[in-house]
Design an enzyme around this catalytic site. Structure first.
Site, PDB file in Angstrom:
ATOM      1  NE  ARG A 102       5.288  68.404 102.879  1.00  0.00           N
ATOM      2  CZ  ARG A 102       5.327  67.651 103.025  1.00  0.00           C
ATOM      3  NH1 ARG A 102       4.883  67.459 104.522  1.00  0.00           N
ATOM      4  NH2 ARG A 102       3.680  66.762 103.339  1.00  0.00           N
ATOM      5  CB  THR A 103       4.809  72.542  96.870  1.00  0.00           C
ATOM      6  OG1 THR A 103       5.729  71.578  97.552  1.00  0.00           O
ATOM      7  CG2 THR A 103       5.463  72.842  95.961  1.00  0.00           C
ATOM      8  CE  LYS A 128     -18.926  75.991  89.562  1.00  0.00           C
ATOM      9  NZ  LYS A 128     -18.741  77.800  89.701  1.00  0.00           N
ATOM     10  NE  ARG A 138       2.107  69.825  93.940  1.00  0.00           N
ATOM     11  CZ  ARG A 138       2.602  69.303  94.390  1.00  0.00           C
ATOM     12  NH1 ARG A 138       2.429  68.817  95.922  1.00  0.00           N
ATOM     13  NH2 ARG A 138       4.166  69.309  95.138  1.00  0.00           N
ATOM     14  CG  HIS A 151       8.419  69.452  92.780  1.00  0.00           C
ATOM     15  ND1 HIS A 151       8.127  70.449  92.505  1.00  0.00           N
ATOM     16  CD2 HIS A 151       8.067  68.521  93.660  1.00  0.00           C
ATOM     17  CE1 HIS A 151       7.766  70.711  94.020  1.00  0.00           C
ATOM     18  NE2 HIS A 151       6.629  69.052  94.165  1.00  0.00           N
TER      19      HIS A 151
HETATM   20  C1  NCD Z   1       6.257  65.966  96.758  1.00  0.00           C
HETATM   21  C2  NCD Z   1       5.310  66.142  95.553  1.00  0.00           C
HETATM   22  O1  NCD Z   1       4.651  66.319  95.937  1.00  0.00           O
HETATM   23  O2  NCD Z   1       6.115  65.990  94.649  1.00  0.00           O
HETATM   24  N1  NCD Z   1       6.024  65.850  98.032  1.00  0.00           N
HETATM   25  C3  NCD Z   1       6.002  67.551  98.450  1.00  0.00           C
HETATM   26  O3  NCD Z   1       6.179  68.605  96.882  1.00  0.00           O
HETATM   27  N2  NCD Z   1       7.068  68.570  98.934  1.00  0.00           N
HETATM   28  C4  NCD Z   1       6.695  64.066  96.801  1.00  0.00           C
HETATM   29  C5  NCD Z   1       5.518  63.439  97.065  1.00  0.00           C
HETATM   30  O4  NCD Z   1       4.000  63.694  96.295  1.00  0.00           O
HETATM   31  O5  NCD Z   1       5.354  62.077  97.576  1.00  0.00           O
END
Ligand code: NCD
Length: 341
Positions: free
Chosen positions: A83-84, A111, A133, A163
């Site tokens: 999703r993100t 590497k 991320r 987040h």
């Molecule tokens: C979350 C995350 O990655 O922190 N999901 C997200 O970004 N939609 C929550 C999760 O991984 O449970």
């Protein structure tokens, strides 16, 4: 949920997170979005209002505005995401940016190249914005400390720390359904201890003056002194859900758990899972949220996840508009300039 651990990256160990004020330019404009901490309620409201103007646009046939034309956005995902990453990509594309996705599992960091060297090389390609991320808390801060002055960093989730765009899209979803935060009781349920989402949500809910923020979960999955975060803890789901307007379910973050914190998924569902009977304890018009990925039969029953009170897929949709809003505010683009092409 104490201060984030530093990012143990191949580049070396950063000395800790930058202060929240470092998210702003000397003129006070948002430059990076690393955490909700340090944002003003006015800025959060401005982001939500801006997102509102993008929601309608996303539903139209012509979905593009030129607000980020000529800019390059790089999605730098060192951890899995569906999703993100996708909604960040769509958001940047709908603002007419050039978007690149770096697949870290095949990149030079595996590497042996240090994170800092990778970053310098990517920056040499005239990137304007990194969306990051990383499994280590503090990683986005670390990158933000080392980028060139014209480059912005957006935290798309670092370890168990923060987040921020997830919290903003969650606030957007709540505001659309419920309006005024001051009258709301919001419950966050499950693995609060390992959740960067919960930490950012709690900050955002408190910033917006939410009537009551509850956290519900076993003692082993709530941080010590959780009250200090401005929440009311409950160790019994039935009491905790009583009369709440919003229920936010969280996934068990097994990848961040020491073994032995939980008996079994089945037992967790029996004690802490959201089923129809428990949902009936909340306010009659309560909404059910989940940042995803949701594990059916572990934290949420399918009948609730797919039921009429679930807004889980709306959260995904609104993620595009909210990320568009953050990116356009960071580049200082006025949304009114952005007439559909
Ligand atoms: C979350 C995350 O990655 O922190 N999901 C997200 O970004 N939609 C929550 C999760 O991984 O449970």
């Amino acid at each position: 949920m104490t201060e984030p651990e530093t990012a143990a990256t191949a580049a070396g160990r950063p000395s800790g997170p930058m202060p929240p004020s470092m998210q702003f330019t000397p003129e006070g404009r948002l430059r990076h979005l690393l955490t909700i901490e340090g944002l003003s309620p006015e800025l959060v409201t401005e982001i939500l209002d801006t997102a509102e103007s993008f929601v309608g646009m996303n539903a139209q046939t012509v979905k593009k505005v030129p607000l980020l034309r000529g800019k390059t956005v790089m999605n730098l995902f060192f951890e899995a995401s569906t999703r993100t990453r996708t909604t960040f990509e769509l958001a940047a594309k709908r603002l007419s940016a050039d978007v690149l996705n770096i697949n870290i599992s095949t990149s030079s960091t595996v590497k042996g190249e240090s994170l800092l060297d990778t970053l310098r090389n990517l920056q040499a390609m005239y990137v304007d914005m990194f969306v990051v991320r990383h499994a280590d808390s503090g990683a986005a801060h670390f990158i933000a400390r080392h980028v060139a002055p014209h480059v912005s960093v957006l935290n798309a989730g670092d370890g168990r720390h923060a987040h921020p765009t997830q919290a903003l899209l969650d606030m957007f979803t709540i505001r659309r359904h419920k309006g005024d935060f001051s009258r709301l009781k919001v419950a966050i349920v499950g693995d609060i201890l390992h959740s960067r989402v919960a930490r950012s949500q709690i900050q955002a809910l408190n910033l917006l003056g939410t009537g009551e923020v509850r956290v519900i979960g076993p003692k082993t999955l709530l941080p010590a002194h959780v009250e200090d975060l401005g929440v009311r803890p409950f160790h019994d789901i039935r009491t905790g859900l009583k009369d709440v307007d919003v229920i936010i379910m969280l996934r068990l973050q097994r990848e961040r758990m020491d073994s032995g914190l939980l008996p079994s998924e089945h037992e967790f569902f029996q004690l802490w899972g959201l089923n129809e009977e428990r949902l009936a304890l909340a306010a009659p018009d309560a909404i059910v949220m989940h940042p995803g990925p949701a594990n059916r039969g572990v934290e949420i029953d399918s009948r609730v996840a797919d039921g009429p009170r679930s807004v889980i897929l709306e959260q995904v949709t609104y993620g595009i508009a909210v990320r568009m809003a953050v990116m356009s505010l960071i580049v200082g683009a006025s949304v009114n300039q952005g007439a559909a092409q």
